[in-house]
Design an enzyme around this catalytic site. Structure first.
Site, PDB file in Angstrom:
ATOM      1  CG  ASN A   7      -1.834   1.146   1.313  1.00  0.00           C
ATOM      2  OD1 ASN A   7      -1.429   2.277   1.049  1.00  0.00           O
ATOM      3  ND2 ASN A   7      -3.075   0.915   1.679  1.00  0.00           N
ATOM      4  CG  HIS A  10       0.911   6.308   4.733  1.00  0.00           C
ATOM      5  ND1 HIS A  10      -0.039   7.282   4.970  1.00  0.00           N
ATOM      6  CD2 HIS A  10       0.437   5.188   5.317  1.00  0.00           C
ATOM      7  CE1 HIS A  10      -1.031   6.768   5.676  1.00  0.00           C
ATOM      8  NE2 HIS A  10      -0.767   5.497   5.897  1.00  0.00           N
ATOM      9  NE  ARG A  18       6.755  21.400   3.479  1.00  0.00           N
ATOM     10  CZ  ARG A  18       8.043  21.729   3.592  1.00  0.00           C
ATOM     11  NH1 ARG A  18       8.737  22.046   2.529  1.00  0.00           N
ATOM     12  NH2 ARG A  18       8.619  21.714   4.761  1.00  0.00           N
ATOM     13  CG  HIS A  43      -8.316   4.267   0.900  1.00  0.00           C
ATOM     14  ND1 HIS A  43      -8.499   4.182   2.264  1.00  0.00           N
ATOM     15  CD2 HIS A  43      -9.526   4.601   0.385  1.00  0.00           C
ATOM     16  CE1 HIS A  43      -9.765   4.445   2.562  1.00  0.00           C
ATOM     17  NE2 HIS A  43     -10.405   4.714   1.433  1.00  0.00           N
ATOM     18  NE  ARG A  45      -9.288   9.054   3.893  1.00  0.00           N
ATOM     19  CZ  ARG A  45      -9.724   8.427   4.992  1.00  0.00           C
ATOM     20  NH1 ARG A  45      -9.175   7.292   5.381  1.00  0.00           N
ATOM     21  NH2 ARG A  45     -10.671   8.945   5.727  1.00  0.00           N
ATOM     22  NE  ARG A  49      -7.355  11.589   5.450  1.00  0.00           N
ATOM     23  CZ  ARG A  49      -7.763  11.039   6.592  1.00  0.00           C
ATOM     24  NH1 ARG A  49      -6.978  10.211   7.244  1.00  0.00           N
ATOM     25  NH2 ARG A  49      -8.941  11.328   7.092  1.00  0.00           N
ATOM     26  CG  HIS A  50      -3.531   9.056   1.297  1.00  0.00           C
ATOM     27  ND1 HIS A  50      -4.388   8.365   0.488  1.00  0.00           N
ATOM     28  CD2 HIS A  50      -3.732   8.604   2.562  1.00  0.00           C
ATOM     29  CE1 HIS A  50      -5.088   7.513   1.224  1.00  0.00           C
ATOM     30  NE2 HIS A  50      -4.728   7.646   2.491  1.00  0.00           N
ATOM     31  CD  GLU A  70      -7.037  -0.064   1.208  1.00  0.00           C
ATOM     32  OE1 GLU A  70      -7.247   0.997   1.822  1.00  0.00           O
ATOM     33  OE2 GLU A  70      -6.170  -0.870   1.539  1.00  0.00           O
ATOM     34  CB  THR A 100      -5.412   4.833   9.385  1.00  0.00           C
ATOM     35  OG1 THR A 100      -5.389   3.804   8.395  1.00  0.00           O
ATOM     36  CG2 THR A 100      -5.354   4.185  10.762  1.00  0.00           C
ATOM     37  CB  THR A 101      -9.340   1.961   7.466  1.00  0.00           C
ATOM     38  OG1 THR A 101      -8.886   2.537   6.249  1.00  0.00           O
ATOM     39  CG2 THR A 101     -10.691   1.348   7.257  1.00  0.00           C
ATOM     40  CD  GLU A 151      -7.207  -5.936   3.293  1.00  0.00           C
ATOM     41  OE1 GLU A 151      -7.343  -5.717   2.071  1.00  0.00           O
ATOM     42  OE2 GLU A 151      -6.541  -5.206   4.047  1.00  0.00           O
ATOM     43  CG  HIS A 190      -5.568  -1.410   9.303  1.00  0.00           C
ATOM     44  ND1 HIS A 190      -5.179  -0.818  10.478  1.00  0.00           N
ATOM     45  CD2 HIS A 190      -6.010  -0.410   8.518  1.00  0.00           C
ATOM     46  CE1 HIS A 190      -5.397   0.474  10.414  1.00  0.00           C
ATOM     47  NE2 HIS A 190      -5.894   0.759   9.233  1.00  0.00           N
ATOM     48  N   GLY A 191      -2.155  -2.463  10.052  1.00  0.00           N
ATOM     49  CA  GLY A 191      -1.316  -2.481  11.240  1.00  0.00           C
ATOM     50  C   GLY A 191      -0.235  -3.555  11.230  1.00  0.00           C
TER      51      GLY A 191
HETATM   52  N1  PXP Z   1      -5.929  -2.813   4.303  1.00  0.00           N
HETATM   53  C1  PXP Z   1      -6.879  -1.859   4.369  1.00  0.00           C
HETATM   54  C2  PXP Z   1      -8.266  -2.214   3.997  1.00  0.00           C
HETATM   55  C3  PXP Z   1      -6.552  -0.529   4.747  1.00  0.00           C
HETATM   56  O1  PXP Z   1      -7.523   0.405   4.799  1.00  0.00           O
HETATM   57  C4  PXP Z   1      -5.219  -0.227   5.036  1.00  0.00           C
HETATM   58  C5  PXP Z   1      -4.844   1.181   5.383  1.00  0.00           C
HETATM   59  O2  PXP Z   1      -5.025   2.004   4.273  1.00  0.00           O
HETATM   60  C6  PXP Z   1      -4.254  -1.245   4.951  1.00  0.00           C
HETATM   61  C7  PXP Z   1      -4.645  -2.538   4.605  1.00  0.00           C
HETATM   62  C8  PXP Z   1      -2.816  -0.992   5.239  1.00  0.00           C
HETATM   63  O3  PXP Z   1      -2.675  -0.698   6.587  1.00  0.00           O
HETATM   64  P1  PXP Z   1      -1.254  -0.249   7.131  1.00  0.00           P
HETATM   65  O4  PXP Z   1      -0.918   1.049   6.473  1.00  0.00           O
HETATM   66  O5  PXP Z   1      -1.478  -0.137   8.600  1.00  0.00           O
HETATM   67  O6  PXP Z   1      -0.277  -1.339   6.753  1.00  0.00           O
END
Ligand code: PXP
Length: 236
Positions: A7, A10, A18, A43, A45, A49-50, A70, A100-101, A151, A190-191
């Site tokens: 992903n 970021h 900036r 994603h 959004r 934002r990104h 996403e 974040t989500t 997921e 996620h995480g």
């Molecule tokens: N999966 C989903 C559905 C998410 O929304 C995110 C965050 O955008 C991620 C995975 C990735 O999460 P992380 O950035 O914490 O690895």
């Protein structure tokens, strides 16, 4: 072995800090592929934002592995998805005030809307995944509405420690079995980090892990290609 979806949101977060042109997530996607990524995830959004619309369109042209978008259950982004046609769409909940989500999608409260969205995406040949908590009722309803994959949200597992983390792992493993038994493909994310990914990667029939923040964070120190390669090696 589970596939790695990187992903790159970021990378765009740093650029948007900036409102400039660098770092470009398109470059990051290419480096992720060189590092062994099996997929690129972004994603789009509603608040942009990104990732921006331009990013998604360029990634559609340049990414040679799976492109996973996403998106929230919102008409505007659904229309973009149907136009751009990523390989896969992962439907997630979205809230403008979140960092974040924050949790899985509430399938039970959104059945009609979700069924229509899944139908629209599938009609364009897009594989549809739902981002869900390890909750038997949510998963069963997701299967009934026609999702191809789920997921599993690993956020609670990532936040927990010791026995509580073991308990979260058991929940995710049981939910994974239910997903596969219902004929869907098992994803998680996620995480996830370099420290906590291994037990998740070894859940039976785990097919895809989507990981962002930890890889982007490490890439500042070691470079993007190396950061992706190190995560691939851990999953293996
Ligand atoms: N999966 C989903 C559905 C998410 O929304 C995110 C965050 O955008 C991620 C995975 C990735 O999460 P992380 O950035 O914490 O690895």
């Amino acid at each position: 072995m589970a596939q790695l979806g990187v992903n790159i949101d970021h990378v765009a977060t740093v650029r948007q800090a900036r409102r400039t042109y660098e770092p470009d997530p398109i470059w990051a996607a290419a480096l992720a592929e060189l590092g062994g990524a099996d997929g690129i995830t972004v994603h789009l959004r509603e608040d942009r934002r990104h990732i921006q619309d331009r990013d998604l369109r360029l990634l559609r042209e340049t990414v040679t592995v799976k492109l996973n978008l996403e998106l929230a259950l919102a008409d505007e982004v659904l229309a973009i998805a149907c136009d751009v046609k990523p390989c896969q769409a992962t439907i997630v909940p979205e809230n403008r005030h979140e960092v974040t989500t924050e949790g899985g999608l509430d399938v039970l409260g959104n059945e009609a809307k979700l069924q229509a969205a899944i139908g629209r995406l599938k009609a364009q040949g897009i594989v549809v995944s739902l981002f869900l908590d390890p909750d038997a009722r949510q998963i069963e309803t997701g299967a009934r509405l026609g999702a191809d994959a789920v997921e599993l949200h690993t956020g609670q597992y990532a936040l927990a420690a010791g026995k509580a983390q073991q308990a979260e792992l058991v929940k995710l493993t049981q939910a994974g079995k239910q997903i596969v038994d219902l004929g869907m493909v098992l994803h998680a994310g996620h995480g996830l980090t370099y420290r906590n990914v291994r037990p998740i990667a070894t859940i039976p029939q785990m097919c895809e892990l989507n990981i962002g923040h930890s890889i982007v964070a490490r890439s500042i120190m070691v470079g993007f290609q190396t950061a992706v390669r190190e995560m691939k090696d851990l999953i293996a």
